[in-house]
Structure formats: C-alpha cells, structure tokens
Enzyme design. Structure first.
Site, mmCIF file in Angstrom:
data_model
loop_
_atom_site.group_PDB
_atom_site.id
_atom_site.type_symbol
_atom_site.label_atom_id
_atom_site.label_comp_id
_atom_site.label_asym_id
_atom_site.label_seq_id
_atom_site.Cartn_x
_atom_site.Cartn_y
_atom_site.Cartn_z
ATOM 1 N N GLU A 159 56.340 -1.204 38.351
ATOM 2 C CA GLU A 159 56.652 0.209 38.165
ATOM 3 C C GLU A 159 57.964 0.576 38.857
ATOM 4 O OE1 GLU A 159 52.202 -0.479 38.223
ATOM 5 O OE2 GLU A 159 53.879 -1.074 39.508
ATOM 6 N N HIS A 192 57.305 -4.128 42.873
ATOM 7 C CA HIS A 192 56.320 -3.762 41.857
ATOM 8 C C HIS A 192 56.965 -3.512 40.502
ATOM 9 C CE1 HIS A 192 52.668 -2.897 44.402
ATOM 10 N NE2 HIS A 192 53.601 -3.154 45.295
#
Length: 99
Positions: free
Chosen positions: A80, A78
């Site tokens: 993030e 991901h």
C-alpha cells in the site's frame, strides 16, 4: 462468475492486486495493492524494498522482534505504501482514490 457475466468492480481490481503481489521481493508475505480513482487504476504496489535498496530475495531479511514476540521484516515496504508513493511521484496524489 459465469462465462457470460462480468466481474464487479471490486473483483476486477482485486485480480490486478493479486497479479501485482507476484512482483513482491519478500517471501515472508507477498501482498499487492492497487489504487483506483473513478474506476481507473492510477498506481500499483507490492511488498519490496524501497527504490534503490537491496531486496530480501537478494540479500536476506532484516528482521526485528516486536513487543508481542513476532518478527517483522523492516527491509520491506508495504504494498500500500509503495502504491501511494508511486501515485505521489507520477500523478501528484490519490485524492478520491480507493486502495
């Protein structure tokens, strides 16, 4: 935003996140992330393979079927997570930051 107004901080940093997503290497979902501390960018990330691993756009997706029937690409990290890992590697962390 008009020609004479400045974007707010959230809009300003979201524009960077939108640019970061263009680096994504998994075409199933392109996401960008920016970590900000005290109105400064400390790290960025995008959906893609872990460092040193092959990317979806090079070798294809590695899909698993979830309990709800949806498929998820597990080759991709991901955005993030990539931003947090970059901040930890290069800056020692993200204390007080916003992503």
């Amino acid at each position: 935003m008009t020609a004479t107004s400045r974007p707010g901080w959230d809009e300003y940093f979201m524009n960077f996140a939108m640019a970061a997503r263009l680096r994504g290497t998994c075409d199933r979902k392109q996401v960008g992330a920016i970590i900000v501390v005290d109105h400064g960018i400390v790290a960025s990330g995008y959906n893609g393979a872990a460092p040193g691993e092959p990317h979806c756009d090079e070798v294809g997706h590695d899909l698993v079927t979830l309990a709800n029937g949806r498929q998820n690409c597990v080759r991709t990290v991901h955005a993030e997570e990539n931003a947090i890992l970059q901040a930890a590697r290069e800056r020692g962390g993200v204390k007080g930051g916003t992503i």
